[in-house]
Design an enzyme around this catalytic site. Structure first.
Site, short mmCIF file in Angstrom:
data_model
loop_
_atom_site.label_atom_id
_atom_site.label_comp_id
_atom_site.label_asym_id
_atom_site.label_seq_id
_atom_site.Cartn_x
_atom_site.Cartn_y
_atom_site.Cartn_z
N GLU A 1 -9.85 4.10 6.10
CA GLU A 1 -9.01 4.56 7.21
C GLU A 1 -9.80 5.35 8.25
OE1 GLU A 1 -6.37 3.29 7.79
OE2 GLU A 1 -5.59 2.56 5.88
N GLY B 1 3.06 2.45 10.56
CA GLY B 1 2.92 1.79 11.85
C GLY B 1 2.65 0.30 11.65
N GLU C 1 0.85 -1.19 0.00
CA GLU C 1 0.00 0.00 0.00
C GLU C 1 0.89 1.24 0.00
OE1 GLU C 1 -3.82 1.97 2.35
OE2 GLU C 1 -2.80 0.25 3.21
N HIS D 1 -6.78 -1.79 15.13
CA HIS D 1 -7.01 -1.09 13.86
C HIS D 1 -6.75 -2.01 12.68
CE1 HIS D 1 -6.97 2.58 11.28
NE2 HIS D 1 -6.15 1.83 10.55
N GLU D 2 -5.61 -2.67 12.67
CA GLU D 2 -5.28 -3.51 11.52
C GLU D 2 -6.20 -4.73 11.44
OE1 GLU D 2 -3.51 -2.00 9.53
OE2 GLU D 2 -2.64 -0.56 10.92
N ASN E 1 -2.61 -6.22 5.43
CA ASN E 1 -2.67 -7.26 4.40
C ASN E 1 -3.55 -8.43 4.86
OD1 ASN E 1 -0.28 -5.87 3.15
ND2 ASN E 1 0.68 -6.70 4.99
#
Length: 899
Positions: A322, A263, A123, A299-300, A267
């Site tokens: 996001e 950070g 990304e 978050h991920e 994926n």
């Protein structure tokens, strides 16, 4: 490096791709110097798009072969595109063979090496540095990945999805095959190969499915992964409970790497993390680190649905994933904090971040809407506006439709768009359609101006009380100053959460004119015009308005409240955010008055007593007290001024700190002694709050000791530094010494480095502490220049570059903005050096000068000279050139404005 003359990409020019790629069978023969990549793709023409050639993106690649249906095909290369004119109209198989050089990839985009292992970062547009592809988010394919490598050097071979096969190739090499059943864009592709170890945990979700969770790190770091694993488990549980979104793969993997531009990266099924956002132990990580890791892991993971299962049609829609996912991780953090006071602390910290980073962005050369209209380099738009303001936009959805209504909207969003690449409009429509008749649904088109208009709206509020009629009329009005390319703006939909208090602090019932009875003591007013008045009836006392509770909209509020009224809110408001805000406003008013008058700041007795009462308050949590007694940041103060004199701002803040340190000395002693933590370390809200207040108190006591010549408190700080059982207390004591420029700071810094020289993330803290140290007579700036030569410093590692250079240039205004222009020369030197290595990181450093036109002289002219020097460099990357040219254009635009 992407050339600095890259074309302007405009949102209005979007067209769907001429071809779709439905499946990708890609293999890697991994070698640091030359990795062979063979990609076999099932391709079909998009019949909705006029006939045209197949254009594939590719950068820094050595092309070997191109086949269609097994036969060689003619092609040409145009810049960074591989063009095939003779692509069939019928479905076909395209095979591309190429090599890339991972060990030479210092940009850390695409496939690269770090510490002897392979990693990827795709990304936004890194996949084109791996192989030729339609590298755009609306092209979604199902991937099967085969990895081949030396089994001794790279015993672990990972990619997206589920492990389909693995085994030996010969005596020295092995392979692994991974299959991801969910279509994804190329930016979500990942592979990792290296000598890694894993923490593993098996879980059974509410849906009754078993899953394997793994956190991979280099050997020696495994004991620092327990918190990350716990955070991942908590995230999975929370998302399934709150939004009914389950984990959808057999396993979920996280991998840590020390060389990483971001950070972390979401994926599909294989999240890659900067070690700074993953590794934690009490000895090496602070309370803030533990909280940050929990939030980033969440978050991920949450991206698995908001970003992966439903992704962006194009990069202009970046906030679709996001902003939404930041909102989700903020909600998660508040729910994990549990107690109302701890939830309020989370909210305050999020707003402080927004004001420190996004508000300045909104008023600078790079100001852009949450959904930008154009870009040259998409990496430049991974910004606080897209993330943090985007999150506030999502929060306003929830405010307007309610928590249950928002969850219904999310459910509809996934039902409609699972497996698709969509737009911010699609999300807005789903929330509105799930809540017909709501304040959002009836104002949807106006609400979407939050996506299209840049800038921070200014909200003005004025109230009048009619004692005879017992009515209170509250008039709200809004303006939004011009931004680059946007001279005039329409009224936005602003939800204003509010309440009314009497001057004695009593909460008043709220009944609007036309209503038959009061509707509670707090409510949300919706401002959707340039100005509107709201009349409250049966108001028995002249009220004090508490507006924008919980920071219900990302605006600058001018409510005209007096000090006396702010003190009412500080003492009595039931909304913790506005209680904190009242204290901040009292501080801000005094600092701004000093800056504007040019006179030294002298704190009045009423203000000092208010701060003393707050510090002594028996019911307030320690974490809240620390936030309330911390002065507003210098960047936020600068936002209130038309012309910025960084040294004048710093002088006023410095004076306020010194006076609070001295006037409240006995109370700081009591706070320090009363907030010691006994027992085992836990990074929970209660312990963290006590440590934060104790460390603030210690810093104030050491600062006051510097003024008086006292040696007791510096000595106690040094002893605490040596004896501390956790990094929070150790670093807090060291910070107190360094920021006061105490004599014991030097031996403490030396001792700290010696103790932690083998812990890279702790050495980053050591550099950052010195880069952010309070400036005294140029000492901090001089030290930073010296530290550039330190054997542990390297520009090539993003964490290390950020720890020192960014700390000075972005977070230490007084040290950076020097009258001799040395700070700007330093910035230009480091920016050019970074750009030659890693343009993405350089682009972020370039943003330091976004607001240079607002600087007072002599800073303004010196800043311009430094920017012009950078612009004159012929070999600038597109990352840096876009920002520098917009910075210079802001000067021209300002000169054209009428006086």
């Amino acid at each position: 490096m992407r050339e600095g003359n890259a074309p302007l990409i405009r949102r209005e020019d979007y067209v769907a791709p001429a071809f779709w790629i439905r499946t990708v069978d890609i293999s890697f023969d991994l070698d640091p110097a030359k990795t062979l990549v063979i990609s076999k793709m099932k391709v079909e023409r998009n019949t909705a798009v006029p006939h045209g050639p197949l254009r594939l993106h590719g950068e820094e690649l050595q092309l070997l072969r191109v086949l269609i249906n097994g036969e060689s095909v003619s092609f040409r290369q145009e810049g960074h595109e591989l063009v095939i004119e003779a692509a069939p109209d019928a479905d076909f198989t395209l095979e591309v063979r190429n090599t890339c050089a991972p060990e030479k990839n210092t940009a850390l985009s695409g496939l690269y090496t770090s510490g002897g292992s392979f990693f990827t970062q795709c990304e936004a547009e890194g996949f084109r540095r791996i192989t030729y592809f339609l590298d755009r988010p609306d092209v979604m394919a199902v991937y099967t990945v085969t990895l081949r490598a030396d089994k001794t050097k790279y015993p672990v071979l990972l990619s997206n999805g589920n492990l389909a096969d693995s085994g030996e190739l010969d005596a020295t090499r092995h392979f692994a095959v991974w299959h991801d059943p969910f279509p994804k864009p190329s930016y979500l592709f990942a592979l990792v190969a290296g000598d890694l170890v894993a923490r593993e945990q098996r879980i059974t979700t509410r849906a009754g499915r078993d899953h394997l969770l793994q956190v991979f790190v280099r050997r020696g770091d495994l004991e620092k992964t327990e918190h990350a694993m716990n955070s991942l488990v908590a995230s999975i549980v929370w998302d399934e409970a709150r939004f009914k979104l389950p984990l959808d793969l057999e396993r979920f993997m996280i991998v840590g790497v020390s060389d990483f531009n971001m950070g972390a990266m979401e994926n599909k099924g294989l999240n890659i993390f900067n070690t700074s956002a993953l590794l934690a132990s009490p000895a090496t990580a602070t309370d803030a680190d533990f909280a940050r890791i929990e939030a980033i892991v969440a978050h991920e993971y949450f991206h698995n649905w908001t970003g992966n299962r439903v992704t962006c049609r194009d990069w202009f829609q970046l906030s679709l994933k996001e902003g939404l996912t930041v909102f989700r991780d903020q909600e998660f953090s508040m729910d994990m904090a549990a107690a109302p006071s701890a939830r309020a602390v989370c909210r305050i910290q999020d707003v402080r971040q927004l004001r420190a980073m996004q508000f300045p962005e909104d008023s600078g050369a790079m100001a852009h809407p949450v959904r930008p209209d154009s870009y040259v380099e998409i990496n430049n738009f991974y910004t606080a506006t897209v993330y943090d303001k985007g999150s506030e936009v999502v929060r306003m959805y929830q405010t307007l439709v309610g928590r249950a209504g928002f969850e219904a909207g999310m459910k509809l969003y996934f039902e409609r768009h699972d497996g698709q690449a969509v737009t911010c409009d699609d999300f807005a429509q789903a929330i509105a359609d799930a809540n017909p008749g709501s304040a959002l649904a009836t104002r949807l088109e106006a609400f979407k101006r939050w996506y299209s208009q840049a800038g921070t709206p200014h909200l003005k509020a004025r109230g009048t009380y009619d004692a005879t009629a017992q009515t209170y009329t509250l008039t709200l009005s809004q303006t939004n100053p011009p931004s680059p390319g946007q001279d005039s703006k329409l009224a936005q939909v602003i939800p204003v959460a509010m309440g009314l208090l009497s001057h004695e602090g009593q909460v008043l019932p709220l009944q609007l004119q036309g209503e038959t009875e009061p509707a509670g003591t707090d409510r949300v007013l919706v401002l959707d015009q340039s100005a509107q008045s709201f009349v409250f009836v049966n108001v028995t006392a002249d009220p004090v308005p508490s507006l924008l509770r919980g920071f219900s909209a990302p605006v600058l509020l001018d409510d005209g409240l007096t000090d006396a009224e702010l003190l009412v809110l500080l003492k009595h408001d039931t909304d913790a955010f506005n209680r904190w805000e009242a204290g901040q406003r009292l501080s801000l008013n005094r600092i701004l008055a000093a800056v504007r008058s040019g006179k030294p700041l002298v704190l009045d007795g009423a203000y000092i007593e208010a701060m003393r009462s707050l510090l002594r308050h028996p019911q307030l949590d320690s974490a809240f007290k620390e936030l309330a007694l911390t002065l507003p940041g210098e960047a936020y103060i600068a936002e209130q001024l038309e012309v910025i004199d960084p040294q004048a701002i710093h002088a006023a803040v410095d004076a306020a700190q010194n006076q609070l340190a001295h006037a409240l000395r006995d109370d700081w002693v009591a706070a320090f002694e009363g907030n010691q933590v006994s027992g085992g370390y836990q990074p929970d809200p209660v312990q963290s709050g006590k440590r934060s207040l104790a460390n603030l108190a210690l810093a104030m006591l050491v600062l006051d000791a510097k003024r008086s010549g006292d040696t007791v408190w510096p000595g106690r700080a040094y002893q605490r530094f040596k004896d501390a059982g956790n990094m929070t207390d150790r670093l807090g004591a060291l910070s107190a010494l360094v920021n006061a420029h105490a004599e014991l700071a030097e031996p403490a810094l030396a001792r700290f480095h010696q103790q932690f020289k083998d812990e890279a993330l702790v050495v980053d803290k050591w550099f950052a502490l010195q880069g952010r140290a309070a400036e005294r007579d140029g000492k901090t700036f001089a030290r930073v220049r010296q530290l550039l030569q330190h054997p542990d410093f390297s520009l090539k590692n993003p964490n290390r570059a950020r720890s020192l250079i960014f700390s000075l240039c972005m977070f230490n205004p007084a040290a950076f903005h020097r009258t001799d222009a040395a700070g700007y020369v330093f910035w230009a030197d480091q920016l050019l050096a970074l750009d030659a290595i890693n343009p993405q990181i350089a682009g972020r450093l370039a943003r330091v000068m976004d607001r240079w036109t607002k600087l007072a002289e002599p800073y303004r002219s010196a800043a311009r000279e430094a920017i012009v020097r950078v612009a004159a460099k012929a070999e600038l990357s597109s990352d840096v050139r876009e920002i520098i040219e917009r910075a210079l254009a802001s000067d021209k635009a300002e000169q054209k404005e009428p006086a």
